[in-house]
Motif scaffolding. Structure first.
Motif, PDB file in Angstrom:
ATOM      1  N   VAL A   1      -9.472  29.475  26.755  1.00  0.00           N
ATOM      2  CA  VAL A   1     -10.069  29.766  28.074  1.00  0.00           C
ATOM      3  C   VAL A   1      -9.214  30.788  28.824  1.00  0.00           C
ATOM      4  O   VAL A   1      -9.725  31.714  29.456  1.00  0.00           O
ATOM      5  CB  VAL A   1     -10.222  28.465  28.896  1.00  0.00           C
ATOM      6  CG1 VAL A   1     -10.564  28.763  30.351  1.00  0.00           C
ATOM      7  CG2 VAL A   1     -11.318  27.600  28.288  1.00  0.00           C
ATOM      8  N   MET A   2      -7.901  30.643  28.721  1.00  0.00           N
ATOM      9  CA  MET A   2      -6.995  31.578  29.410  1.00  0.00           C
ATOM     10  C   MET A   2      -7.096  32.985  28.836  1.00  0.00           C
ATOM     11  O   MET A   2      -6.762  33.964  29.500  1.00  0.00           O
ATOM     12  CB  MET A   2      -5.548  31.086  29.319  1.00  0.00           C
ATOM     13  CG  MET A   2      -5.261  29.930  30.261  1.00  0.00           C
ATOM     14  SD  MET A   2      -3.636  29.244  29.991  1.00  0.00           S
ATOM     15  CE  MET A   2      -2.623  30.500  30.713  1.00  0.00           C
TER      16      MET A   2
ATOM     17  N   ASP B   1     -14.048  49.754  35.074  1.00  0.00           N
ATOM     18  CA  ASP B   1     -13.740  49.967  33.649  1.00  0.00           C
ATOM     19  C   ASP B   1     -14.948  49.690  32.752  1.00  0.00           C
ATOM     20  O   ASP B   1     -14.801  49.495  31.553  1.00  0.00           O
ATOM     21  CB  ASP B   1     -12.593  49.037  33.217  1.00  0.00           C
ATOM     22  CG  ASP B   1     -11.254  49.509  33.728  1.00  0.00           C
ATOM     23  OD1 ASP B   1     -11.090  50.726  33.904  1.00  0.00           O
ATOM     24  OD2 ASP B   1     -10.375  48.665  33.959  1.00  0.00           O
TER      25      ASP B   1
ATOM     26  N   CYS C   1      -9.815  34.503  28.196  1.00  0.00           N
ATOM     27  CA  CYS C   1     -11.004  35.198  28.702  1.00  0.00           C
ATOM     28  C   CYS C   1     -10.576  36.233  29.741  1.00  0.00           C
ATOM     29  O   CYS C   1      -9.814  35.915  30.648  1.00  0.00           O
ATOM     30  CB  CYS C   1     -11.975  34.216  29.350  1.00  0.00           C
ATOM     31  SG  CYS C   1     -12.621  33.027  28.180  1.00  0.00           S
ATOM     32  N   GLU C   2     -11.052  37.434  29.602  1.00  0.00           N
ATOM     33  CA  GLU C   2     -10.653  38.507  30.515  1.00  0.00           C
ATOM     34  C   GLU C   2     -11.884  39.120  31.177  1.00  0.00           C
ATOM     35  O   GLU C   2     -12.884  39.378  30.522  1.00  0.00           O
ATOM     36  CB  GLU C   2      -9.893  39.580  29.724  1.00  0.00           C
ATOM     37  CG  GLU C   2      -9.332  40.702  30.558  1.00  0.00           C
ATOM     38  CD  GLU C   2      -8.367  40.243  31.646  1.00  0.00           C
ATOM     39  OE1 GLU C   2      -8.593  40.612  32.804  1.00  0.00           O
ATOM     40  OE2 GLU C   2      -7.412  39.508  31.327  1.00  0.00           O
ATOM     41  N   THR C   3     -11.812  39.292  32.475  1.00  0.00           N
ATOM     42  CA  THR C   3     -12.905  39.949  33.191  1.00  0.00           C
ATOM     43  C   THR C   3     -12.695  41.453  33.138  1.00  0.00           C
ATOM     44  O   THR C   3     -11.593  41.924  33.412  1.00  0.00           O
ATOM     45  CB  THR C   3     -12.902  39.516  34.676  1.00  0.00           C
ATOM     46  OG1 THR C   3     -12.824  38.096  34.716  1.00  0.00           O
ATOM     47  CG2 THR C   3     -14.153  39.977  35.387  1.00  0.00           C
TER      48      THR C   3
END
Lengths: 166, 71
Positions: free
Chosen positions: B16-17, B26, B19-21
């Motif tokens: 879960v950590m 960009d 995951c990047e927005t």
């Protein structure tokens, strides 16, 4: 264990926390102009006047709708203390210049290749515009652009102009 | 068993950590036509019109856009 999971989840969601809001001072920036005959842009030069600041990109569909309306906005307030500034977040200047070539630009256009200024403003989507009052504080934020949105933006600028005059 | 549960939870948390927005500025690549969820927007619009006429209801079966952050 539970405490560890809680901290981990908080860290995982840290990206979503937005810090910049209405009423806060607009972040400082100095960006190169995209137009050959114009000087570099700094927010400090717009202190004392109302600024309509628009973040856009050549790949952003609604920006094709917002640009003609921004040209009209600039024309409408050309004799008033109102500045229109558009900041491109394109990584390639050529793409942004090609986009500008399709419009008769009458306002200032800068480019933020690194995205640092967009990040400082916590831009939530493309396009996003900010109305910054004469004291340099963010008066309103507008995400996205649809036909008819400029009417609301125009009203907000007029309200600020009246407030400045009284 | 307790050790296994802790291991699974730890692994899930790490995933879960990860995951990047993607920041809105960009999303140039995500905005490309080939990155859209649908390859035929005009066909989709036609389908929606027919669906609306036949069922007297619309929406609720897909998300908007391909992730460029545009409204």
């Amino acid at each position: 264990m539970k405490r560890f999971l809680l901290v981990a989840l908080l860290l995982a969601n840290a990206n979503y926390a937005r810090s910049l809001g209405v009423g806060e001072t607009a972040p400082e920036f100095e960006l190169p102009s995209l137009l050959p005959d114009r000087e570099d842009l700094t927010i400090s030069k717009t202190r004392g006047i109302i600024t309509y600041l628009d973040f856009w990109a050549s790949w952003c569909g609604p920006c094709n709708i917002s640009f003609p309306e921004m040209i009209e906005l600039k024309d409408e307030f050309k004799n008033q203390p109102v500045e229109v500034i558009a900041i491109s977040v394109d990584k390639k200047r050529e793409l942004a210049r090609r986009f500008l070539g399709r419009h008769r630009i009458n306002f200032k256009v800068a480019i933020d290749v690194t995205g640092n200024t967009a990040e400082a403003f916590d831009v939530p989507g493309m396009p996003t515009s900010f109305i910054i009052d004469s004291k340099g504080k963010i008066y309103s934020e507008h995400e996205g652009f649809r036909k008819g949105d400029m009417k609301k933006i125009r009203e907000k600028i007029k309200t600020l102009l009246i407030a400045d005059q009284t | 068993m307790n050790y296994l549960k802790q291991l699974i939870l730890s692994c899930a948390t790490v995933v879960v950590m990860g995951c990047e927005t993607v920041a809105p500025w960009d999303r140039e690549v995500l905005a490309r036509p080939e990155m859209q969820l649908s390859t035929d927007p005009m066909g989709d619009a036609l389908f929606e019109q027919v669906y609306l006429s036949k069922e007297a209801s619309a929406g609720g079966y897909k998300t908007a856009g391909g992730g460029c952050g545009c409204n």
